[in-house]
Design a protein around this motif. Structure first.
Motif, PDB file in Angstrom:
ATOM      1  N   GLY A   1      42.336  54.556  57.226  1.00 23.30           N
ATOM      2  CA  GLY A   1      42.307  55.310  55.903  1.00 23.30           C
ATOM      3  C   GLY A   1      43.612  55.601  55.462  1.00 23.30           C
ATOM      4  O   GLY A   1      43.723  56.777  54.770  1.00 23.30           O
ATOM      5  N   ASN A   2      44.816  54.862  55.613  1.00 21.35           N
ATOM      6  CA  ASN A   2      45.964  55.182  55.444  1.00 21.35           C
ATOM      7  C   ASN A   2      46.214  54.474  53.972  1.00 21.35           C
ATOM      8  O   ASN A   2      45.652  53.279  53.860  1.00 21.35           O
ATOM      9  CB  ASN A   2      46.983  54.533  56.230  1.00 21.35           C
ATOM     10  CG  ASN A   2      47.002  55.385  57.821  1.00 21.35           C
ATOM     11  OD1 ASN A   2      47.375  56.638  57.825  1.00 21.35           O
ATOM     12  ND2 ASN A   2      46.385  54.778  58.739  1.00 21.35           N
ATOM     13  N   ARG A   3      46.829  55.161  52.952  1.00 20.79           N
ATOM     14  CA  ARG A   3      46.799  54.584  51.699  1.00 20.79           C
ATOM     15  C   ARG A   3      48.050  54.447  50.876  1.00 20.79           C
ATOM     16  O   ARG A   3      48.931  55.619  51.030  1.00 20.79           O
ATOM     17  CB  ARG A   3      45.744  55.332  50.864  1.00 20.79           C
ATOM     18  CG  ARG A   3      44.423  55.324  51.269  1.00 20.79           C
ATOM     19  CD  ARG A   3      43.445  56.180  50.347  1.00 20.79           C
ATOM     20  NE  ARG A   3      43.678  55.734  48.914  1.00 20.79           N
ATOM     21  CZ  ARG A   3      43.958  56.218  47.824  1.00 20.79           C
ATOM     22  NH1 ARG A   3      44.111  57.446  47.861  1.00 20.79           N
ATOM     23  NH2 ARG A   3      43.666  55.750  46.542  1.00 20.79           N
TER      24      ARG A   3
ATOM     25  N   GLU B   1      44.345  50.921  52.539  1.00 17.53           N
ATOM     26  CA  GLU B   1      44.345  50.315  51.570  1.00 17.53           C
ATOM     27  C   GLU B   1      45.742  50.450  50.857  1.00 17.53           C
ATOM     28  O   GLU B   1      46.457  51.169  51.234  1.00 17.53           O
ATOM     29  CB  GLU B   1      43.491  51.201  50.492  1.00 17.53           C
ATOM     30  CG  GLU B   1      43.381  50.686  48.949  1.00 17.53           C
ATOM     31  CD  GLU B   1      42.690  51.634  48.199  1.00 17.53           C
ATOM     32  OE1 GLU B   1      43.060  52.022  46.975  1.00 17.53           O
ATOM     33  OE2 GLU B   1      41.635  52.429  48.761  1.00 17.53           O
ATOM     34  N   ALA B   2      46.098  49.455  49.943  1.00 17.87           N
ATOM     35  CA  ALA B   2      47.524  49.500  49.390  1.00 17.87           C
ATOM     36  C   ALA B   2      47.283  48.415  48.095  1.00 17.87           C
ATOM     37  O   ALA B   2      46.338  47.622  47.855  1.00 17.87           O
ATOM     38  CB  ALA B   2      48.595  48.668  50.302  1.00 17.87           C
ATOM     39  N   ARG B   3      48.466  48.576  47.484  1.00 13.32           N
ATOM     40  CA  ARG B   3      48.278  47.319  46.361  1.00 13.32           C
ATOM     41  C   ARG B   3      48.371  45.946  46.795  1.00 13.32           C
ATOM     42  O   ARG B   3      47.511  45.137  46.067  1.00 13.32           O
ATOM     43  CB  ARG B   3      49.626  47.701  45.505  1.00 13.32           C
ATOM     44  CG  ARG B   3      50.082  46.952  44.335  1.00 13.32           C
ATOM     45  CD  ARG B   3      51.218  46.828  43.695  1.00 13.32           C
ATOM     46  NE  ARG B   3      51.377  46.117  42.580  1.00 13.32           N
ATOM     47  CZ  ARG B   3      52.322  44.940  42.685  1.00 13.32           C
ATOM     48  NH1 ARG B   3      52.994  44.607  43.759  1.00 13.32           N
ATOM     49  NH2 ARG B   3      52.404  44.192  41.685  1.00 13.32           N
ATOM     50  N   GLY B   4      48.989  45.718  47.757  1.00 13.04           N
ATOM     51  CA  GLY B   4      48.955  44.530  48.573  1.00 13.04           C
ATOM     52  C   GLY B   4      48.947  44.795  50.100  1.00 13.04           C
ATOM     53  O   GLY B   4      49.507  45.740  50.469  1.00 13.04           O
TER      54      GLY B   4
ATOM     55  N   ILE C   1      45.962  58.706  60.617  1.00 11.17           N
ATOM     56  CA  ILE C   1      44.591  59.048  60.029  1.00 11.17           C
ATOM     57  C   ILE C   1      44.800  59.394  58.516  1.00 11.17           C
ATOM     58  O   ILE C   1      45.756  60.798  58.478  1.00 11.17           O
ATOM     59  CB  ILE C   1      43.497  59.730  60.566  1.00 11.17           C
ATOM     60  CG1 ILE C   1      43.290  59.404  62.083  1.00 11.17           C
ATOM     61  CG2 ILE C   1      42.155  59.872  59.847  1.00 11.17           C
ATOM     62  CD1 ILE C   1      42.652  57.786  62.142  1.00 11.17           C
ATOM     63  N   GLY C   2      44.469  58.858  57.396  1.00  8.42           N
ATOM     64  CA  GLY C   2      44.500  59.392  56.194  1.00  8.42           C
ATOM     65  C   GLY C   2      46.067  59.831  55.703  1.00  8.42           C
ATOM     66  O   GLY C   2      46.095  60.924  54.806  1.00  8.42           O
ATOM     67  N   ASN C   3      46.910  59.023  56.218  1.00  5.66           N
ATOM     68  CA  ASN C   3      48.504  59.332  55.733  1.00  5.66           C
ATOM     69  C   ASN C   3      48.468  58.417  54.372  1.00  5.66           C
ATOM     70  O   ASN C   3      47.819  57.649  54.292  1.00  5.66           O
ATOM     71  CB  ASN C   3      49.337  58.806  56.528  1.00  5.66           C
ATOM     72  CG  ASN C   3      49.177  59.713  58.028  1.00  5.66           C
ATOM     73  OD1 ASN C   3      49.466  60.955  58.282  1.00  5.66           O
ATOM     74  ND2 ASN C   3      48.632  58.922  59.048  1.00  5.66           N
ATOM     75  N   THR C   4      49.516  58.896  53.476  1.00  2.49           N
ATOM     76  CA  THR C   4      49.693  58.147  52.234  1.00  2.49           C
ATOM     77  C   THR C   4      51.474  57.968  52.087  1.00  2.49           C
ATOM     78  O   THR C   4      52.380  58.500  52.807  1.00  2.49           O
ATOM     79  CB  THR C   4      49.307  59.087  51.086  1.00  2.49           C
ATOM     80  OG1 THR C   4      49.999  60.426  51.060  1.00  2.49           O
ATOM     81  CG2 THR C   4      47.819  59.276  51.156  1.00  2.49           C
ATOM     82  N   SER C   5      51.773  56.946  51.218  1.00  3.73           N
ATOM     83  CA  SER C   5      53.079  56.615  51.031  1.00  3.73           C
ATOM     84  C   SER C   5      53.177  56.061  49.447  1.00  3.73           C
ATOM     85  O   SER C   5      51.962  55.881  48.966  1.00  3.73           O
ATOM     86  CB  SER C   5      53.600  55.670  52.087  1.00  3.73           C
ATOM     87  OG  SER C   5      52.973  54.361  51.717  1.00  3.73           O
ATOM     88  N   ASN C   6      54.425  56.343  48.923  1.00  4.13           N
ATOM     89  CA  ASN C   6      54.615  55.458  47.715  1.00  4.13           C
ATOM     90  C   ASN C   6      55.083  54.183  47.676  1.00  4.13           C
ATOM     91  O   ASN C   6      55.390  53.733  46.737  1.00  4.13           O
ATOM     92  CB  ASN C   6      55.260  56.507  46.870  1.00  4.13           C
ATOM     93  CG  ASN C   6      54.620  57.605  46.599  1.00  4.13           C
ATOM     94  OD1 ASN C   6      53.341  57.682  45.937  1.00  4.13           O
ATOM     95  ND2 ASN C   6      55.562  58.992  46.320  1.00  4.13           N
TER      96      ASN C   6
END
Length: 523
Positions: free
Chosen positions: A286-288, A317-320, A255-260
């Motif tokens: 909700g991971n982005r 969500e992601a760029r693609g 839940i709600g984790n992010t990466s670059n």
């Protein structure tokens, strides 16, 4: 490996089954433990704790009946079999300046005995170590590989960080970084607000068996950039790399984790058909993925077999490729999947992107309300020809920014298992008619399924979209998958039995008046 043979990796669940393949992870009994502390706050010293770790065996930490924190002034070392139990009250802290625990195997012989370090009913927080393993690190150095295992039970990892040291693309693991372990078992643990170059919470390199049950990965971050090669940024919550390894994840949430870079929730690279990644009763929400140079929000899987049973990808969500991205030689299976509200900001495949050269089956899955903001193929992005088979799968209300190209799938699946349905039939944006949608399979039908706008808790472990009583999905699916040995699942995404004629999608409407096993009426 054909996609149908992936069922050999998954024991089919019976009605209301909560788990089918993950090994249960339970706390170890403490038989005559060494007690560190005298029952009063401040009575545990790092020196006394290290002496207990050196001796091994069962260890109980005791600073009284209230929660307490022990700030270690030097990294602890565990080099033999032991069980460290915090009694649900003790937190070990790195004081925002050091790693808390290093795991080592002091015996380099090929025939050295295997041993397990178990950490249970304990919290680890505010640790920091440059490079690898903010809170805990198992380094592979001179010893023979796969001699040490780690078991984590009812643990909390919070605010642990492994910032970049600029030396390697494989650094990370804010809570834990493990190299060449035999097993990693995690049960009933929470990982929150940890960060690392890769694997904001966890990163495994070359470990053989990873088994995660009943755990939560929340707001962790992969802070590297450039991917691999580069400085990381893969696996906002959990990353795993290496051949001949098996990963099982059951009843857990990302839940709600992010990466670059790749895989804000989960990241995996495999190198052989003996590896696998399996998920059951797992939610990615909700991971982005944050950068404008890479992609994939929920999960990234590459070059190895995978299977998903009763999973939900929601609002990733992601760029693609907002939800799921699969690449390379990666045969796979999805049954009872729910993909809702995922976003691709610039590219294709808001719900998922799949390789065209690998056999993949998707059965009784709902793909709805996903958006490729600036492109198309908001449901599934896949090349043509492909080896994808769809059965009882529903595409609904998926939208793209380009009104003139297919919104459900850019190319249809090559194999029609029957019972597929999609909507809308025409792409319409404002006053612009973009043309007719291509059927997702040769025999797919067009009808509005009348689904709600958002997934909800309708029972079971993962959120779903409940089909109303007047939905054309009810009783309209096929009982068997054409051209495949993979059966239609006997339960839906909630573990509820499929009754009468099979419904399309991941939700099976129960007979009117039926009461859920938890006491709630059928919606």
């Amino acid at each position: 490996m054909r996609a149908a043979s992936l069922l050999l990796l998954i024991a089919l669940p019976g009605p209301l089954a909560a788990q089918s393949f993950c090994t249960p992870v339970t706390a170890e009994p403490l038989d005559a433990p060494t007690v560190v502390g005298n029952g009063t706050p401040g009575s545990i010293t790092r020196t006394a704790l290290q002496a207990a770790l050196d001796a091994g065996g069962p260890i109980l930490l005791d600073q009284g009946p209230a929660p307490t924190t022990v700030v270690v002034d030097q990294t602890l070392v565990a080099g033999r079999g032991l069980v460290l139990d915090g009694g649900g009250l003790v937190t070990l802290s790195g004081g925002n300046g050091r790693r808390i625990l290093s795991l080592v195997n002091p015996d380099p012989r090929p025939d050295a005995p295997q041993f397990t370090v178990t950490l249970q009913n304990i919290s680890f927080r505010d640790a920091r170590s440059s490079g690898r393993g903010g809170a805990i690190y198992k380094e592979h150095d001179f010893e023979f590989p796969h001699k040490l295992s780690l078991k984590l039970v009812n643990c909390l990892f919070e605010n642990n960080h492994a910032p970049l040291d600029g030396s390697t693309q494989d650094d990370g693991g804010g809570a834990f970084y493990g190299e060449l372990l035999q097993r990693i078992d995690i049960g009933g643990c929470t990982f929150r607000n940890n960060s690392g170059s890769n694997g904001g919470a966890l990163y495994s390199l070359g470990s053989r068996e990873i088994n995660i049950v009943d755990s939560v990965f929340e707001t962790n971050a992969a802070i590297g950039t450039g991917g691999n090669p580069g400085n990381g940024g893969n696996g906002g919550a959990f990353g795993v790399d290496g051949g001949d390894r098996r990963v099982d994840v059951c009843r857990s949430r990302f839940i709600g984790n992010t990466s670059n870079a790749f895989g804000a929730g989960f990241f995996s690279v495999m190198y052989d058909a003996t590896s696998r990644s399996r998920f059951e009763d797992v939610e990615f929400r909700g991971n982005r993925q944050l950068s404008n140079s890479q992609h994939s929000g929920g999960a990234y899987i590459q070059d190895g077999p995978w299977a998903m049973e009763r999973v939900s990808f929601i609002d990733n969500e992601a760029r693609g490729f907002g939800g799921l991205f699969v690449a390379g030689n990666a045969p796979g299976l999805i049954r009872n999947g729910t993909f809702v509200g995922n976003i691709a900001r610039e590219g294709l495949g808001a719900a998922m992107a799949l390789p065209s050269g690998a056999p993949i089956e998707i059965i009784n899955t709902t793909i709805a309300h996903n958006v490729s903001t600036a492109a198309f193929a908001a449901g599934i992005s896949i090349g043509s020809p492909n080896q994808l088979r769809l059965a009882n799968t529903v595409f609904a209300y998926n939208r793209g920014g380009n009104v003139f190209v297919n919104w459900a799938m850019n190319n249809p699946a090559s194999f029609d298992g029957g019972g597929n349905q999609q909507w809308p039939a025409q792409r319409q944006s404002g006053n612009t008619n973009g043309g007719a949608e291509t059927p997702v399979t040769a025999g797919a039908s067009f009808a509005d399924p009348l689904l709600p706008g958002a997934a909800a808790n309708n029972g079971g472990f993962v959120p779903t979209l409940a089909a109303p009583a007047n939905s054309p999905l009810i009783n309209s699916g096929v009982a068997s998958v054409a051209g495949s040995g993979t059966p239609v699942p006997p339960t839906d995404a909630r573990g509820e039995p499929r009754v009468g004629a099979v419904d399309r999608g991941s939700f099976e409407r129960q007979p009117d008046g039926r009461i859920f096993f938890d006491g709630f009426e059928t919606p």
